[in-house]
Design a protein around this motif. Structure first.
Motif, PDB file in Angstrom:
ATOM      1  N   LEU A 139      10.286   6.904  -2.125  1.00 26.03           N
ATOM      2  CA  LEU A 139      11.187   6.061  -1.450  1.00 26.03           C
ATOM      3  C   LEU A 139      12.618   6.921  -1.153  1.00 26.03           C
ATOM      4  N   HIS A 140      12.785   8.126  -1.896  1.00 29.85           N
ATOM      5  CA  HIS A 140      13.913   8.637  -1.708  1.00 29.85           C
ATOM      6  C   HIS A 140      13.930   9.565  -0.280  1.00 29.85           C
ATOM      7  N   SER A 141      12.769   9.723  -0.004  1.00 36.57           N
ATOM      8  CA  SER A 141      12.700  10.521   1.358  1.00 36.57           C
ATOM      9  C   SER A 141      13.026   9.986   2.275  1.00 36.57           C
ATOM     10  N   LEU A 146      18.487   9.388   6.030  1.00 40.80           N
ATOM     11  CA  LEU A 146      19.859   8.540   6.424  1.00 40.80           C
ATOM     12  C   LEU A 146      20.957   9.447   5.741  1.00 40.80           C
ATOM     13  N   GLY A 147      20.731  10.418   4.755  1.00 44.15           N
ATOM     14  CA  GLY A 147      21.952  11.253   4.497  1.00 44.15           C
ATOM     15  C   GLY A 147      22.496  10.570   2.961  1.00 44.15           C
ATOM     16  N   GLU A 148      21.608   9.721   2.578  1.00 39.96           N
ATOM     17  CA  GLU A 148      21.874   9.054   1.235  1.00 39.96           C
ATOM     18  C   GLU A 148      21.160   9.774   0.396  1.00 39.96           C
ATOM     19  N   GLY A 149      21.986   9.870  -0.939  1.00 37.82           N
ATOM     20  CA  GLY A 149      21.178  10.754  -2.102  1.00 37.82           C
ATOM     21  C   GLY A 149      22.175  10.815  -3.243  1.00 37.82           C
ATOM     22  N   ALA A 150      21.860  11.758  -4.189  1.00 38.47           N
ATOM     23  CA  ALA A 150      22.704  11.535  -5.325  1.00 38.47           C
ATOM     24  C   ALA A 150      24.114  11.968  -5.198  1.00 38.47           C
ATOM     25  N   ASP A 151      24.473  12.702  -4.188  1.00 37.59           N
ATOM     26  CA  ASP A 151      25.840  13.041  -4.000  1.00 37.59           C
ATOM     27  C   ASP A 151      26.459  12.407  -3.046  1.00 37.59           C
ATOM     28  N   SER A 152      26.001  11.558  -2.171  1.00 36.94           N
ATOM     29  CA  SER A 152      26.709  10.859  -0.999  1.00 36.94           C
ATOM     30  C   SER A 152      26.204   9.274  -1.254  1.00 36.94           C
ATOM     31  N   SER A 153      27.079   8.239  -0.725  1.00 33.70           N
ATOM     32  CA  SER A 153      26.812   6.965  -1.052  1.00 33.70           C
ATOM     33  C   SER A 153      26.366   6.295   0.498  1.00 33.70           C
ATOM     34  N   PHE A 169      14.171  -2.845   3.199  1.00 34.35           N
ATOM     35  CA  PHE A 169      12.960  -3.921   2.881  1.00 34.35           C
ATOM     36  C   PHE A 169      12.156  -2.978   1.826  1.00 34.35           C
ATOM     37  N   LEU A 170      11.727  -1.804   1.999  1.00 34.58           N
ATOM     38  CA  LEU A 170      10.908  -1.184   0.954  1.00 34.58           C
ATOM     39  C   LEU A 170      11.725  -0.966  -0.440  1.00 34.58           C
ATOM     40  N   THR A 171      13.004  -0.781  -0.414  1.00 40.38           N
ATOM     41  CA  THR A 171      13.872  -0.794  -1.642  1.00 40.38           C
ATOM     42  C   THR A 171      13.639  -2.137  -2.529  1.00 40.38           C
ATOM     43  N   VAL A 207       0.835  -1.108   0.173  1.00 39.17           N
ATOM     44  CA  VAL A 207       0.050  -0.007  -0.075  1.00 39.17           C
ATOM     45  C   VAL A 207       0.842   1.280   0.048  1.00 39.17           C
ATOM     46  N   LEU A 208       1.902   1.231   0.799  1.00 35.54           N
ATOM     47  CA  LEU A 208       2.934   2.425   0.909  1.00 35.54           C
ATOM     48  C   LEU A 208       3.492   2.638  -0.440  1.00 35.54           C
ATOM     49  N   LEU A 209       3.965   1.585  -1.108  1.00 34.23           N
ATOM     50  CA  LEU A 209       4.654   1.808  -2.311  1.00 34.23           C
ATOM     51  C   LEU A 209       3.669   2.121  -3.558  1.00 34.23           C
ATOM     52  N   SER A 210       2.452   1.962  -3.402  1.00 38.85           N
ATOM     53  CA  SER A 210       1.631   1.962  -4.461  1.00 38.85           C
ATOM     54  C   SER A 210       0.998   3.548  -4.223  1.00 38.85           C
TER      55      SER A 210
END
Length: 177
Positions: free
Chosen positions: A23-25, A30-37, A103-105, A14-17
């Motif tokens: 998901l990127h929120s 967690l400080g993850e994003g396009a510029d950091s791993s 898990f969600l990923t 339900v959450l993913l739909s």
């Protein structure tokens, strides 16, 4: 245990739909994003200058800032991360968020792999951005949940026929014969 797993699976589905969920929120938290791993390697407490409180209950205490972002002489953009809030968020809480993200990923990848391409007639007739996921009662018109939720904040009539909406149910496309 099987009942718990079924509820978790349904909740993640339900959450993913939900077209409003991104998901990127969670990755951003967690400080993850396009510029950091991943999480910052070192976190250093930096004394904070008191910030003025402007008509709210905002704390004047600044969070710890990652050393890499604080010690650079350049104007690098500082990224938010739960890892910087060590006084407020426990390691256990951070691990739970990391596990939820993993898990969600995985669930998202599985859902994307098992989902057939969307045809134009399966798209919401209001926004054309999301798949049809809600059906209105009693008139049976359809849209995505994002559109109907936004519409119901100010109006209780159907977009199409102006009938009073008495309920909204989940919609799933019937299987093709």
């Amino acid at each position: 245990m099987a009942a718990v797993m079924k509820r978790i699976s349904r909740a993640s589905s339900v959450l993913l739909s939900d077209p409003c969920f991104q998901l990127h929120s969670i990755q951003h938290l967690l400080g993850e994003g396009a510029d950091s791993s991943g999480p910052p390697a070192a976190v250093t407490a930096i004394p904070a200058a008191p910030r003025p409180v402007v008509g709210s209950l905002v704390s004047a205490v600044a969070p710890v800032i990652p050393a890499a972002a604080a010690n650079t002489g350049t104007s690098e953009r500082k990224h938010f991360s739960l890892h910087a809030y060590t006084d407020y968020i426990s390691e256990d809480e951070k691990q739970k968020v990391e596990l939820m993200l993993a898990f969600l990923t995985e669930e998202s990848k599985e859902a994307a792999a098992s989902t057939a391409p969307t045809s134009e007639e399966d798209l919401c007739p209001i926004c054309y951005a999301h798949s049809i996921s809600a059906i209105f009662k009693p008139c049976s018109h359809k849209s995505c949940k994002a559109c109907i939720n936004q519409h119901l904040m100010n109006n209780k009539d159907c977009f199409f026929c102006k009938a009073t909406i008495t309920g909204v149910e989940d919609y799933s496309k019937p299987a093709a014969c």
